[in-house]
Write an enzyme that holds these catalytic residues in place. Structure first.
Site, mmCIF file in Angstrom:
data_model
loop_
_atom_site.group_PDB
_atom_site.id
_atom_site.type_symbol
_atom_site.label_atom_id
_atom_site.label_comp_id
_atom_site.label_asym_id
_atom_site.label_seq_id
_atom_site.Cartn_x
_atom_site.Cartn_y
_atom_site.Cartn_z
ATOM 1 N N GLU A 1 10.182 0.856 10.498
ATOM 2 C CA GLU A 1 11.162 1.935 10.343
ATOM 3 C C GLU A 1 10.395 3.232 10.532
ATOM 4 O O GLU A 1 9.600 3.627 9.682
ATOM 5 C CB GLU A 1 11.835 1.856 8.969
ATOM 6 C CG GLU A 1 13.103 2.660 8.869
ATOM 7 C CD GLU A 1 12.871 4.038 8.274
ATOM 8 O OE1 GLU A 1 12.829 5.008 9.077
ATOM 9 O OE2 GLU A 1 12.716 4.147 7.058
ATOM 10 N N CYS B 1 13.124 10.764 7.314
ATOM 11 C CA CYS B 1 13.040 10.270 8.689
ATOM 12 C C CYS B 1 14.375 10.371 9.408
ATOM 13 O O CYS B 1 14.425 10.540 10.631
ATOM 14 C CB CYS B 1 12.533 8.834 8.699
ATOM 15 S SG CYS B 1 13.470 7.714 7.635
ATOM 16 N N GLU C 1 9.622 15.457 15.966
ATOM 17 C CA GLU C 1 9.954 15.380 14.552
ATOM 18 C C GLU C 1 9.052 16.329 13.758
ATOM 19 O O GLU C 1 7.829 16.173 13.750
ATOM 20 C CB GLU C 1 9.780 13.954 14.038
ATOM 21 C CG GLU C 1 10.228 13.781 12.607
ATOM 22 C CD GLU C 1 10.091 12.341 12.126
ATOM 23 O OE1 GLU C 1 10.961 11.891 11.372
ATOM 24 O OE2 GLU C 1 9.102 11.685 12.501
ATOM 25 N N LYS D 1 0.845 -1.196 0.000
ATOM 26 C CA LYS D 1 0.000 0.000 0.000
ATOM 27 C C LYS D 1 0.877 1.241 0.000
ATOM 28 O O LYS D 1 1.568 1.525 0.979
ATOM 29 C CB LYS D 1 -0.919 0.047 1.221
ATOM 30 C CG LYS D 1 -1.987 1.160 1.085
ATOM 31 C CD LYS D 1 -2.638 1.534 2.396
ATOM 32 C CE LYS D 1 -1.860 2.596 3.130
ATOM 33 N NZ LYS D 1 -1.876 3.926 2.450
#
Length: 484
Positions: A258, A292, A389, A184
Site C-alpha cells: 500500500e 497516503c 506526493e 517493524k
C-alpha cells in the site's frame, strides 16, 4: 466584530509513562539488541528526546523470525479459530481500556492533534481487532475455500503517519487467519507499537505470535529478505515499495503493498459547497496532510471556482496550528525534520514554476517542525506539486469544465489510491466511480474508513487490499475447492 480566543485545553502527559529506553519485543519478552545499537525517538512538536530505542540487526531479525516460526508451528496455527478470536477480542478490549494512554502517546511521538488520535485513530484500532476477531472462526465462509490456510510468518512494515492504525490493519487480519507476525514500526514513531507489545503481554498472547523489531530501513530490508518469512506486508513510499517488489520477485513469498497517492478531490457545480469545503479541509489538512490517500489535488468546476476558493480561504483562517496535545488544535507538527524539508522544497518549486501560494495567517511555534496550511492556485498538470506526493498540508487547485475533463485530469497520475466526488447527482457519482482509476472513491465525503471496507490502490499506489473480507485474502492460501 468581537473575536473570541479559545483558552488552552492541554491533555495531560501524566497518563503515559515513557521509559528512558526500550528493547526489542521477541518471543513475548523485551530484550536488548545483539549489538547494543540504538537511536532516539524525538517529539516533533518541540524536538525533545523521548527515549532511546533499540535498533535491530541481523541476529535480532533471525531471533524474531525464529520465535514467530516456532509460535506458528507449535501454537498459533494449531489453535482453533474460536480461540484465536478470543485473544483478538481481549486485545481489542484492552486497547479500549487504555485508549487515552495510547492516544496521548501517539500524539507525543507522531505530532498529530490529540483530537484525531483520541476520536479517530484509536477507536478505529480497537474496531479492527473486534472486526477480525469475529472472522477468526468463520474463515471457511470468507470466499477462499472451505479450508483456507495461513501462510506462516508475516513480515510487516508500517509507516509513521498512522502508527497504531497501520499496526491494526496489519496485525489483526494476520492473527485472525492463523499467521504469526514480525512487525517493524517506523523509525520516527516506535512508541505506540512498543506499548502494543505490552498489551500483548497483558492479553497473555502466546510468546512469539507477535514480535516487534524497531529500527531504520536496514532493519526492514533484513526482515523482507529473510528466507523464513512467508508473507510481506508494507505500507509506505512507492520508492521503497518498488524495492520490496524486486526483492520478493522470483521467491515463494507473497506480498501486499500500500504505497503513495496523489488523490483528486472533485467538486462539481451542483455540490453542497459548505459540505464540500469541509471535505476539502479534511481531505488534505487532516493529520497535517500525512495521509497516503490525501485529497492533495482539488479539481473544481470553473463555474463555482471563485465561490469555492473564497469559502475555503475563510475556513482555513479558522484552523488552529500548534500544540498537538491541545484539544483545540486542528493542525499539529510535521513528523520529522526530513519530512519538513521535503515539504518546503516542493512548495518552493511550486512558486518557482509559477503557481500562486497562499496560507492563512498563523503564528508557528519556535521549536519543533511546523508548516502552515498552504493552497496553490494557478496550478497546471505539468507542475511538480500536481504530480509528486508532497505528504504535507499543501493543496494544489485545478479547474475543469466537463465531467470527462475531470476524469481525464484526475487519472493523469501514476498513482491510483483514492478520489473524492462532490455532486448532488447520484448517477454522476456512480459514473465517476466507474471512470476513476482509484481503489477507493468517496462520495460527498473524504477520508472515511471502516474496518469492514477494503482499502488499496492501482498502479504505483500498490496492490492488494487491507480491511474487510478482502483483507483476509492477503493472509490466506485458498483451498483447492475455492473456485478462485
Amino acid at each position: 466584530m468581537v473575536t473570541f480566543e479559545y483558552a488552552p485545553a492541554p491533555e495531560s502527559r501524566a497518563v503515559v509513562d515513557i521509559k528512558s529506553s526500550y528493547g526489542l519485543f521477541i518471543g513475548g519478552e523485551f530484550t536488548d539488541p545483539a549489538d547494543g545499537a540504538s537511536f532516539k525517538s524525538i517529539n516533533p512538536a518541540n524536538e525533545e528526546v523521548l527515549a532511546d530505542i533499540a535498533q535491530a540487526g541481523v541476529t535480532d531479525v533471525d531471533r524474531a523470525v525464529a520465535a514467530a516460526r516456532k509460535a506458528f508451528s507449535q501454537t498459533w496455527s494449531k489453535m482453533s479459530g474460536r480461540d484465536r478470536g478470543k485473544y483478538l477480542f481481549r486485545i481489542a478490549r484492552i486497547i479500549q481500556e487504555r485508549a487515552r494512554e495510547l492516544a496521548v502517546l501517539e500524539s507525543i511521538d507522531n505530532g498529530k492533534p490529540i483530537r484525531e488520535s483520541r476520536d479517530v485513530d484509536i477507536p478505529l484500532v480497537a474496531a479492527h481487532f473486534f472486526y477480525y476477531a469475529g472472522w477468526a472462526d468463520k474463515l471457511e465462509y470468507a470466499g477462499y475455500g472451505v479450508d483456507p490456510r495461513p501462510h506462516g510468518v508475516a513480515g510487516q512494515i508500517i509507516p509513521w503517519n498512522f502508527p497504531m492504525l497501520m499496526l491494526a490493519w496489519k496485525i489483526a487480519p494476520a492473527l485472525a487467519t492463523g499467521n504469526t507476525v514480525v512487525l517493524k514500526p517506523a523509525e520516527t514513531t516506535p512508541l505506540t507499537a512498543l506499548l502494543f507489545a505490552e498489551i500483548c503481554q497483558q492479553a497473555d498472547l502466546p510468546p512469539g505470535v507477535v514480535n516487534i523489531l524497531t529500527g531504520a530501513g536496514e532493519t526492514g530490508r533484513l526482515l523482507v529478505e529473510h528466507p523464513d518469512v512467508d508473507k510481506v506486508a508494507f505500507t509506505g513510499s512507492t520508492e521503497v515499495g518498488k524495492a520490496i517488489a524486486r526483492s520478493v520477485a522470483g521467491t515463494s513469498k507473497k506480498a501486499t503493498l500500500e504505497l503513495g497517492g496523489k488523490a483528486a478531490n472533485i467538486v462539481f457545480d451542483d455540490a453542497p459547497l459548505d459540505q464540500a469545503v469541509e471535505g476539502i479541509v479534511n481531505g488534505i489538512f487532516f493529520n497535517q496532510g500525512h495521509v497516503c490517500c490525501a485529497g492533495s489535488r482539488l479539481l473544481v468546476q470553473e463555474s463555482v471556482y471563485d465561490d469555492v476558493l473564497a469559502r475555503l480561504k475563510r475556513r482555513l483562517a479558522t484552523l488552529r496550528v500548534g500544540d498537538p496535545l491541545d484539544k483545540n488544535t486542528d493542525v499539529g507538527a510535521i513528523n520529522s525534520a526530513e519530512q519538513l524539508t521535503r515539504i518546503r522544497e516542493l512548495s518552493e518549486v511550486g512558486e518557482a514554476e509559477g503557481a500562486e501560494r497562499w496560507s492563512p495567517e498563523c503564528v508557528l511555534p519556535e521549536r519543533g517542525f511546523w508548516f502552515a496550511p498552504t493552497v496553490f492556485t494557478g496550478v497546471s498538470q505539468a507542475h511538480r506539486i500536481a504530480r509528486e506526493e508532497i505528504f504535507g498540508p499543501v493543496l494544489s487547485v485545478l479547474t475543469f469544465r466537463t465531467p470527462a475533463e475531470a476524469v481525464e485530469k484526475a487519472n493523469n497520475t501514476p498513482y491510483g489510491l483514492s478520489a473524492g466526488v462532490w455532486t448532488d447527482k447520484g448517477s454522476r457519482i456512480l459514473w465517476m466511480s466507474q471512470q476513476l482509476r482509484a481503489g477507493v472513491v468517496w462520495a460527498n465525503t473524504f477520508n472515511k474508513f471502516d474496518p469492514t471496507s477494503p482499502f488499496g490502490g492501482y498502479k504505483e499506489s500498490g496492490y492488494g487490499r487491507e480491511g474487510g473480507r478482502h483483507g483476509l485474502g492477503a493472509y490466506l492460501v485458498p483451498s483447492e475447492r475455492s473456485g478462485r
